[in-house]
Design a protein around this motif. Structure first.
Motif: not given
Length: 181
Positions: A15-16, A18-20, A22-23
């Motif tokens: 999850e971390n 993926v968020v990184r 996307i951002s």
């Protein structure tokens, strides 16, 4: 068991990650080229709009109706013969030397042959006669006999060989042979 370990490392902190991703700022696309209108040399071309093309023009329509076309069928004319007349007025064809017995509708019933050409049967006869008697049937004689170019005749005799039959005897001496009768 190895698959479980691989799956654990693959999914670790997923999850971390993926968020990184996307951002992150996305790369910008290249700017588009500014369109320029094509330059026209004729001022009348620029005035024509798309609506004017699809409208009827009565004077042009009347001119089109007054045109009369008469066509003739070229296939109805007789087929040209193989004879080609040279500048001197003499025919550039020669009669066929011999014909094969057989069907009257076969391709072997050619009457005139253009200058510099051979039928298959004439080519085989010329090649076999040269192969059997090379001293009498030289390339010069064959080119004169069949109205051929001397250079092409030499190439034909050098590079084309008619059928050759080779009988290979068996190496074993105990094999029974058929007697020729």
């Amino acid at each position: 068991m190895g698959a479980r370990v691989v799956r654990m490392f693959r999914n670790f902190n997923l999850e971390n990650r993926v968020v990184r991703e996307i951002s992150k700022e996305k790369p910008r696309s290249a700017p588009r080229h500014k369109l320029t209108h094509p330059t026209t040399t004729d001022p009348g071309e620029a005035e024509i709009s798309s609506g004017a093309v699809h409208q009827k023009n009565d004077p042009l329509l009347l001119n089109l109706k007054s045109v009369y076309v008469e066509s003739k069928d070229e296939t109805a004319s007789p087929v040209k013969s193989l004879k080609e007349v040279s500048v001197d007025g003499e025919a550039k064809t020669r009669p066929m030397r011999f014909t094969l017995p057989g069907d009257s509708h076969s391709l072997a019933n050619v009457e005139n042959i253009p200058h510099g050409k051979l039928t298959i049967m004439e080519a085989l006869k010329a090649l076999s006669s040269h192969q059997s008697q090379p001293q009498t049937w030289t390339s010069q004689r064959i080119s004169e006999e069949y109205s051929l170019n001397l250079k092409e005749t030499k190439s034909l005799l050098e590079f084309f060989v008619p059928f050759q039959i080779q009988i290979i005897r068996p190496q074993i001496s105990n094999v029974k042979q058929l007697k020729a009768s």
